[in-house]
Design a protein around this motif. Structure first.
Motif, mmCIF file in Angstrom:
data_model
loop_
_atom_site.group_PDB
_atom_site.id
_atom_site.type_symbol
_atom_site.label_atom_id
_atom_site.label_comp_id
_atom_site.label_asym_id
_atom_site.label_seq_id
_atom_site.Cartn_x
_atom_site.Cartn_y
_atom_site.Cartn_z
ATOM 1 N N GLU A 47 3.315 9.812 -1.016
ATOM 2 C CA GLU A 47 2.752 10.073 -2.349
ATOM 3 C C GLU A 47 1.755 8.980 -2.742
ATOM 4 O OE1 GLU A 47 5.961 10.426 -5.137
ATOM 5 O OE2 GLU A 47 6.730 12.243 -4.201
ATOM 6 N N ASN A 48 2.144 7.715 -2.569
ATOM 7 C CA ASN A 48 1.250 6.601 -2.903
ATOM 8 C C ASN A 48 -0.017 6.640 -2.068
ATOM 9 O OD1 ASN A 48 2.868 5.500 -4.904
ATOM 10 N ND2 ASN A 48 3.936 4.149 -3.491
ATOM 11 N N CYS A 95 0.831 -1.204 0.000
ATOM 12 C CA CYS A 95 0.000 0.000 0.000
ATOM 13 C C CYS A 95 0.864 1.252 0.000
ATOM 14 C CB CYS A 95 -0.920 0.008 1.215
ATOM 15 S SG CYS A 95 -1.913 1.512 1.345
ATOM 16 N N SER A 152 -2.019 17.181 5.659
ATOM 17 C CA SER A 152 -2.354 17.046 4.240
ATOM 18 C C SER A 152 -3.223 18.205 3.786
ATOM 19 C CB SER A 152 -3.070 15.712 4.008
ATOM 20 O OG SER A 152 -3.530 15.620 2.691
ATOM 21 N N GLY A 196 3.660 0.842 -3.239
ATOM 22 C CA GLY A 196 3.163 0.480 -4.558
ATOM 23 C C GLY A 196 2.917 -1.010 -4.678
ATOM 24 N N LEU A 210 -1.451 9.227 -0.684
ATOM 25 C CA LEU A 210 -2.302 10.335 -1.118
ATOM 26 C C LEU A 210 -3.013 10.000 -2.424
ATOM 27 C CD1 LEU A 210 -0.011 13.385 -0.267
ATOM 28 C CD2 LEU A 210 -2.123 12.699 0.896
ATOM 29 N N ARG A 211 -2.282 9.376 -3.355
ATOM 30 C CA ARG A 211 -2.893 8.984 -4.630
ATOM 31 C C ARG A 211 -4.043 8.011 -4.425
ATOM 32 N NH1 ARG A 211 1.905 7.379 -6.469
ATOM 33 N NH2 ARG A 211 3.067 9.190 -7.009
ATOM 34 N N GLU A 212 -3.881 7.125 -3.451
ATOM 35 C CA GLU A 212 -4.879 6.085 -3.211
ATOM 36 C C GLU A 212 -5.872 6.465 -2.119
ATOM 37 O OE1 GLU A 212 -2.875 2.356 -2.648
ATOM 38 O OE2 GLU A 212 -1.575 2.723 -4.384
ATOM 39 N N SER A 213 -5.827 7.717 -1.676
ATOM 40 C CA SER A 213 -6.730 8.214 -0.628
ATOM 41 C C SER A 213 -6.727 7.305 0.601
ATOM 42 C CB SER A 213 -8.155 8.371 -1.168
ATOM 43 O OG SER A 213 -8.174 9.268 -2.242
#
Length: 174
Positions: free
Chosen positions: A73-74, A11, A90, A14, A76-79
């Protein structure tokens, strides 16, 4: 069945993250720091001490910092779900980025043009970046005039102009 540690690592780092038994010591430390950050309900000295306890005598390394940044970063991208402290940080960072965009509209416009170029290269011609150079009276011509006759080869303008000169051929060849 995947272990909980592997699931957390996938998670945070990646989906193509490899098996837990190949995790380096730095990956494990970064995963522990990320877990502490995302689960924190209070910041300040308490969070600083928690993170410092995880880092320990080893100290901070560039690899640990990169893995933590990549994990954030990951997430945040995946909420990903966040504790109170991370959610507040954030939201504050997003507000600051919005403020930056308002304070630097030209920078944001350049990024917007770059996005359009990637998604729709023909936009270059509409902006005046043509095969034979900037079209008179266009945005490209105006932008070129701001350089007062000296456009460096590594400038963003030069990059867009090069793309404008070849985009027709690129589309025809593909």
């Amino acid at each position: 069945m995947a272990s909980i540690t592997q699931s957390i690592c996938e998670c945070l780092f990646g989906a193509d993250y490899h098996k837990v038994d190949t995790i380096s010591d730095e990956n494990a430390v970064a995963a522990d720091v990320l877990r502490a950050l995302f689960n924190a309900n209070e910041g300040g000295e308490h969070l600083r001490k928690s993170v410092q306890d995880i880092i320990g005598a080893r100290g901070w390394t560039e690899n640990i910092a990169k893995r933590i940044l990549g994990g954030i970063e990951n997430a945040l991208r995946e909420s990903a779900q966040m504790g109170k402290t991370m959610a507040e940080a954030s939201n504050k960072a997003i507000a600051e980025a919005t403020g930056f965009a308002q304070d630097h509209p030209y920078f944001c416009a350049v990024i917007a043009v770059g996005i359009l170029v990637i998604l729709m290269p023909w936009v270059l011609e509409a902006l005046g970046f043509a095969e034979l150079g900037p079209v008179e009276g266009s945005f490209a011509a105006w932008w070129q005039s701001t350089y007062r006759g000296y456009v460096t080869k590594d400038s963003l303008f030069a990059f867009f102009q090069r793309l404008g000169m070849v985009w027709h051929r690129t589309i025809v060849e593909t």
